[in-house]
Scaffold this motif. Structure first.
Motif, PDB file in Angstrom:
ATOM      1  N   THR A 236      18.887 -27.206  31.056  1.00 45.94           N
ATOM      2  CA  THR A 236      17.852 -28.154  31.779  1.00 45.94           C
ATOM      3  C   THR A 236      16.625 -26.733  33.332  1.00 45.94           C
ATOM      4  OG1 THR A 236      19.801 -27.832  33.517  1.00 45.94           O
ATOM      5  CG2 THR A 236      19.369 -29.652  32.615  1.00 45.94           C
ATOM      6  N   ARG A 237      15.990 -27.392  33.623  1.00 49.10           N
ATOM      7  CA  ARG A 237      14.982 -26.398  33.993  1.00 49.10           C
ATOM      8  C   ARG A 237      15.542 -25.739  35.257  1.00 49.10           C
ATOM      9  NH1 ARG A 237       9.509 -29.261  35.585  1.00 49.10           N
ATOM     10  NH2 ARG A 237       9.428 -29.658  33.930  1.00 49.10           N
ATOM     11  N   LYS A 238      16.712 -26.346  36.153  1.00 49.15           N
ATOM     12  CA  LYS A 238      17.635 -25.699  36.544  1.00 49.15           C
ATOM     13  C   LYS A 238      18.243 -24.271  36.116  1.00 49.15           C
ATOM     14  CE  LYS A 238      21.515 -25.730  40.323  1.00 49.15           C
ATOM     15  NZ  LYS A 238      22.255 -25.995  41.040  1.00 49.15           N
ATOM     16  N   GLU A 239      18.293 -24.495  34.845  1.00 49.67           N
ATOM     17  CA  GLU A 239      19.891 -23.744  33.781  1.00 49.67           C
ATOM     18  C   GLU A 239      18.194 -22.202  33.612  1.00 49.67           C
ATOM     19  OE1 GLU A 239      22.771 -26.438  32.270  1.00 49.67           O
ATOM     20  OE2 GLU A 239      21.438 -25.846  30.755  1.00 49.67           O
ATOM     21  N   ARG A 240      17.351 -22.671  32.841  1.00 52.61           N
ATOM     22  CA  ARG A 240      16.142 -22.016  32.475  1.00 52.61           C
ATOM     23  C   ARG A 240      15.798 -20.936  33.557  1.00 52.61           C
ATOM     24  NH1 ARG A 240      14.933 -26.149  28.272  1.00 52.61           N
ATOM     25  NH2 ARG A 240      13.219 -27.643  30.543  1.00 52.61           N
ATOM     26  N   ALA A 241      15.877 -21.108  34.761  1.00 48.27           N
ATOM     27  CA  ALA A 241      15.117 -20.715  36.630  1.00 48.27           C
ATOM     28  C   ALA A 241      16.048 -19.769  36.738  1.00 48.27           C
ATOM     29  CB  ALA A 241      14.695 -21.618  37.239  1.00 48.27           C
ATOM     30  N   ASP A 242      17.567 -20.471  36.871  1.00 46.86           N
ATOM     31  CA  ASP A 242      18.534 -19.582  36.850  1.00 46.86           C
ATOM     32  C   ASP A 242      19.495 -19.692  36.257  1.00 46.86           C
ATOM     33  OD1 ASP A 242      20.534 -17.758  37.764  1.00 46.86           O
ATOM     34  OD2 ASP A 242      20.977 -19.350  39.777  1.00 46.86           O
ATOM     35  N   HIS A 243      19.819 -18.420  34.806  1.00 48.68           N
ATOM     36  CA  HIS A 243      20.728 -18.550  34.196  1.00 48.68           C
ATOM     37  C   HIS A 243      22.402 -17.789  34.985  1.00 48.68           C
ATOM     38  CE1 HIS A 243      19.833 -14.342  34.123  1.00 48.68           C
ATOM     39  NE2 HIS A 243      20.921 -13.405  33.855  1.00 48.68           N
ATOM     40  N   THR A 244      22.571 -17.868  35.620  1.00 52.16           N
ATOM     41  CA  THR A 244      23.540 -17.316  35.972  1.00 52.16           C
ATOM     42  C   THR A 244      24.429 -18.989  36.645  1.00 52.16           C
ATOM     43  OG1 THR A 244      22.977 -17.087  38.597  1.00 52.16           O
ATOM     44  CG2 THR A 244      22.504 -15.319  36.599  1.00 52.16           C
ATOM     45  N   VAL A 245      24.029 -19.596  37.401  1.00 56.59           N
ATOM     46  CA  VAL A 245      24.551 -21.135  36.751  1.00 56.59           C
ATOM     47  C   VAL A 245      25.275 -21.671  36.037  1.00 56.59           C
ATOM     48  CG1 VAL A 245      23.075 -21.685  38.887  1.00 56.59           C
ATOM     49  CG2 VAL A 245      22.290 -22.940  36.387  1.00 56.59           C
ATOM     50  N   ILE A 246      24.882 -20.989  34.455  1.00 58.26           N
ATOM     51  CA  ILE A 246      24.981 -21.182  33.119  1.00 58.26           C
ATOM     52  C   ILE A 246      26.490 -21.562  33.332  1.00 58.26           C
ATOM     53  CG2 ILE A 246      25.417 -21.944  30.482  1.00 58.26           C
ATOM     54  CD1 ILE A 246      22.576 -21.053  30.800  1.00 58.26           C
ATOM     55  N   ASN A 247      27.700 -22.318  33.706  1.00 55.30           N
ATOM     56  CA  ASN A 247      28.956 -21.978  32.921  1.00 55.30           C
ATOM     57  C   ASN A 247      29.785 -22.171  31.587  1.00 55.30           C
ATOM     58  OD1 ASN A 247      29.151 -24.973  33.193  1.00 55.30           O
ATOM     59  ND2 ASN A 247      29.358 -24.708  35.345  1.00 55.30           N
ATOM     60  N   GLY A 248      31.092 -22.298  31.548  1.00 54.35           N
ATOM     61  CA  GLY A 248      31.692 -22.635  30.421  1.00 54.35           C
ATOM     62  C   GLY A 248      31.350 -24.100  30.088  1.00 54.35           C
ATOM     63  N   SER A 249      31.482 -24.685  31.186  1.00 54.58           N
ATOM     64  CA  SER A 249      30.933 -26.717  29.985  1.00 54.58           C
ATOM     65  C   SER A 249      29.742 -26.714  30.024  1.00 54.58           C
ATOM     66  CB  SER A 249      31.479 -27.427  31.139  1.00 54.58           C
ATOM     67  OG  SER A 249      30.391 -26.883  32.572  1.00 54.58           O
ATOM     68  N   ARG A 250      28.796 -26.263  30.557  1.00 56.33           N
ATOM     69  CA  ARG A 250      27.210 -25.630  30.420  1.00 56.33           C
ATOM     70  C   ARG A 250      26.706 -25.699  28.813  1.00 56.33           C
ATOM     71  NH1 ARG A 250      23.865 -26.830  35.149  1.00 56.33           N
ATOM     72  NH2 ARG A 250      24.809 -27.342  36.758  1.00 56.33           N
ATOM     73  N   ARG A 251      27.810 -24.589  28.794  1.00 51.07           N
ATOM     74  CA  ARG A 251      27.897 -23.743  27.633  1.00 51.07           C
ATOM     75  C   ARG A 251      27.651 -24.069  26.795  1.00 51.07           C
ATOM     76  NH1 ARG A 251      28.450 -17.071  28.962  1.00 51.07           N
ATOM     77  NH2 ARG A 251      27.850 -17.359  31.839  1.00 51.07           N
ATOM     78  N   LEU A 252      28.531 -25.123  26.832  1.00 54.94           N
ATOM     79  CA  LEU A 252      29.281 -25.462  25.278  1.00 54.94           C
ATOM     80  C   LEU A 252      28.591 -27.352  24.764  1.00 54.94           C
ATOM     81  CD1 LEU A 252      31.012 -26.936  23.287  1.00 54.94           C
ATOM     82  CD2 LEU A 252      33.092 -27.920  25.413  1.00 54.94           C
ATOM     83  N   ARG A 253      27.659 -27.550  26.329  1.00 52.10           N
ATOM     84  CA  ARG A 253      26.586 -28.414  25.845  1.00 52.10           C
ATOM     85  C   ARG A 253      25.571 -28.429  25.881  1.00 52.10           C
ATOM     86  NH1 ARG A 253      24.399 -28.868  30.687  1.00 52.10           N
ATOM     87  NH2 ARG A 253      22.408 -28.026  29.925  1.00 52.10           N
ATOM     88  N   ILE A 254      25.083 -27.039  25.924  1.00 55.79           N
ATOM     89  CA  ILE A 254      23.796 -26.212  25.118  1.00 55.79           C
ATOM     90  C   ILE A 254      23.902 -25.929  23.913  1.00 55.79           C
ATOM     91  CG2 ILE A 254      22.766 -23.758  25.026  1.00 55.79           C
ATOM     92  CD1 ILE A 254      23.082 -24.066  28.597  1.00 55.79           C
ATOM     93  N   ALA A 255      25.175 -25.261  23.215  1.00 51.76           N
ATOM     94  CA  ALA A 255      25.804 -25.489  22.197  1.00 51.76           C
ATOM     95  C   ALA A 255      25.424 -26.195  21.492  1.00 51.76           C
ATOM     96  CB  ALA A 255      26.984 -24.529  22.089  1.00 51.76           C
ATOM     97  N   LYS A 256      25.728 -27.369  22.285  1.00 47.28           N
ATOM     98  CA  LYS A 256      25.939 -28.462  20.861  1.00 47.28           C
ATOM     99  C   LYS A 256      24.490 -29.591  20.877  1.00 47.28           C
ATOM    100  CE  LYS A 256      30.855 -30.880  21.675  1.00 47.28           C
ATOM    101  NZ  LYS A 256      31.506 -31.448  22.912  1.00 47.28           N
ATOM    102  N   GLY A 257      23.603 -29.444  22.255  1.00 44.17           N
ATOM    103  CA  GLY A 257      22.300 -29.556  21.880  1.00 44.17           C
ATOM    104  C   GLY A 257      21.258 -29.147  20.619  1.00 44.17           C
ATOM    105  N   SER A 258      21.908 -27.299  21.349  1.00 42.79           N
ATOM    106  CA  SER A 258      21.194 -27.301  20.053  1.00 42.79           C
ATOM    107  C   SER A 258      21.224 -26.917  19.014  1.00 42.79           C
ATOM    108  CB  SER A 258      20.709 -25.783  20.938  1.00 42.79           C
ATOM    109  OG  SER A 258      22.142 -24.362  21.099  1.00 42.79           O
ATOM    110  N   GLY A 259      22.475 -27.603  18.030  1.00 41.93           N
ATOM    111  CA  GLY A 259      22.835 -27.075  16.956  1.00 41.93           C
ATOM    112  C   GLY A 259      23.622 -25.800  16.812  1.00 41.93           C
ATOM    113  N   THR A 260      23.926 -24.734  17.889  1.00 37.06           N
ATOM    114  CA  THR A 260      24.527 -23.762  17.425  1.00 37.06           C
ATOM    115  C   THR A 260      25.511 -23.385  18.503  1.00 37.06           C
ATOM    116  OG1 THR A 260      23.921 -22.951  19.778  1.00 37.06           O
ATOM    117  CG2 THR A 260      22.222 -22.320  17.992  1.00 37.06           C
TER     118      THR A 260
END
Length: 452
Positions: A384-408
């Motif tokens: 999300t825009r917020k995550e790109r602006a401040d990557h420290t907010v990316i917790n475990g659940s967000r990392r899982l969502r980002i991985a699924k969304g990017s195919g990584t």
């Protein structure tokens, strides 16, 4: 292209640099290896013979043999003679000074990239503030006319309306009249290709030449075909008296003999080189820059020109301020990745930096690949825009969502975030140290210092 030749010449030059004293025998042995390297690169044998003789006659002079660094002198002579061989020092610019519309006739074999080169050339001329008109005059190849129209739509450049039931000579003559009436200052004629030099079609090209009197006749040569491209160029030159050459597919993995031979054999200059399939992948040919890259000396001037054409000055200043304040975020990083991609392949960009091309070969698997950069961009796009602006907010659940969304994988997301955090710390430290500290710090950086 040129990778094998570059390796072989580098090996020869390494021996030359190690020679404290040069003799005619040393030079003879070195030139024998240079000759073999050029022949293996598919350079025309007559061209090689003349080239080696010119280097030899200059290398055995008193000035070289008695100099403090004779090996370096011989290397310089090889460099200078290669530049001359490829047309360095001669004017290879397009002749567009005539009363408009100026016509440019594109000729060549099928499959050499002639129609695509028409689009690339039109784009280049548009960037030079000219108003080009593209003319599809190939009525024999299925979909050739539609291909040029598609390119025209992509480039927002007008394409003259023609059909396969018209005569090519009539199409070209009518296009010149249309251009005159509608304010076009340049007309690019995409003529029919052929599988080999064919008398019937060559007669047709000659008829077009007499009808429109083109200012330029550019032969489009596929650099991947080696000496055959040189032979065909000679045939076209004999019949049409071409004014120059566009070498396509110079980013391929062929030996590069055509690029080194074509000027010497035809007597006509290489004016442009195609370095990829994208429509912006056409560069004005500079013999000295290409020779510098072949000899592992880089090509800083072309790199600067590409950067100036790609990067926005205001954006660069904005990023500089963000770096000073340690506010560079993943949004900015993604934007920089996209800008770099516009400049060409990562390998070609790094190859323009002196010494880096050689280092890349020694660090196979260490330098970032195009695939890695695409994966990084996909990961950032999934934030999300917020995550790109401040990557420290990316917790475990967000990392899982980002991985699924990017195919990584979550591991790959973690790796990017870790490296980005480390890079931010490095930049912050270097800002405190100033310019001298910046240079010192860069020397100590290894893999993992940056987020790729």
């Amino acid at each position: 292209m040129f990778a094998t030749l570059q390796d072989k010449l580098d090996s020869v030059f390494k021996k030359l640099r190690g020679q404290g004293v040069m003799t005619e025998d040393n030079i003879k042995e070195a030139l024998r290896e240079v000759r073999l390297a050029l022949l293996e690169a598919d350079v025309n044998f007559k061209v090689v013979k003349d080239f080696v003789e010119k280097v030899r006659s200059r290398s055995v002079g008193t000035e070289v043999l008695q100099s403090l660094a004779p090996g370096q002198q011989v290397i310089k002579i090889v460099h200078d003679e290669l530049v001359l061989l490829m047309g360095g020092g001669e004017d290879n610019s397009l002749d567009l000074a005539a009363k408009p519309p100026v016509s440019i006739m594109m000729v060549g074999l099928q499959g050499a990239g002639k129609t695509t080169s028409c689009g690339k050339l039109a784009r280049y001329l548009k960037s030079q503030r000219r108003k080009p008109l593209m003319v599809p005059a190939d009525v024999y190849r299925p979909a050739a006319i539609e291909q040029l129209k598609t390119l025209g739509r992509q480039l927002s450049i007008e394409v003259f309306d023609s059909s396969s039931d018209q005569k090519p000579v009539d199409i070209c003559a009518n296009a010149i009249r249309y251009a005159t009436l509608n304010g076009f200052d340049t007309v690019i004629l995409d003529t029919a290709g052929r599988h080999q030099i064919d008398d019937y079609l060559m007669d047709e090209l000659d008829a077009i030449k007499r009808a429109v009197e083109p200012r330029e006749i550019l032969f489009v040569a596929d650099a991947m075909t080696g000496q055959e491209a040189v032979n065909v160029a000679s045939g076209f030159n004999d019949r049409l008296d071409i004014t120059g050459v566009i070498l396509t597919k110079l980013d391929g993995d062929a030996k590069g003999g055509a690029a080194l031979s074509i000027k010497a054999v035809t007597g006509k200059p290489v004016k442009f080189v195609g370095l990829g399939e994208k429509l912006d992948a056409l560069d004005v040919f500079h013999a000295d820059r290409l020779v510098s890259r072949i000899l592992g000396m880089g090509d800083v001037l072309t790199l600067i020109e590409k950067a100036q054409a790609t990067f926005d000055t205001k954006e660069a200043e904005r990023l500089q301020q963000k770096l000073k304040k340690n506010q560079f975020d993943l949004e900015d990083f993604r934007a920089q990745l996209q800008q770099i991609k516009k400049m060409g392949s990562l390998e070609s960009i790094l190859g323009m930096i002196p010494g880096v091309g050689k280092a890349m070969k020694q660090m196979q698997g260490v330098q970032p690949s195009e695939k890695e950069l695409k994966r990084i961009e996909a990961i950032i796009d999934s934030m999300t825009r917020k995550e790109r602006a401040d990557h420290t907010v990316i917790n475990g659940s967000r990392r899982l969502r980002i991985a699924k969304g990017s195919g990584t994988s979550v591991q790959e997301v973690n790796q990017l975030l870790k490296r980005f955090s480390e890079a931010q710390k490095v930049v912050k430290q270097l800002q405190k140290l100033g310019p001298k500290g910046l240079m010192k710090g860069m020397k100590g950086m290894g893999k993992g210092s940056f987020p790729f």
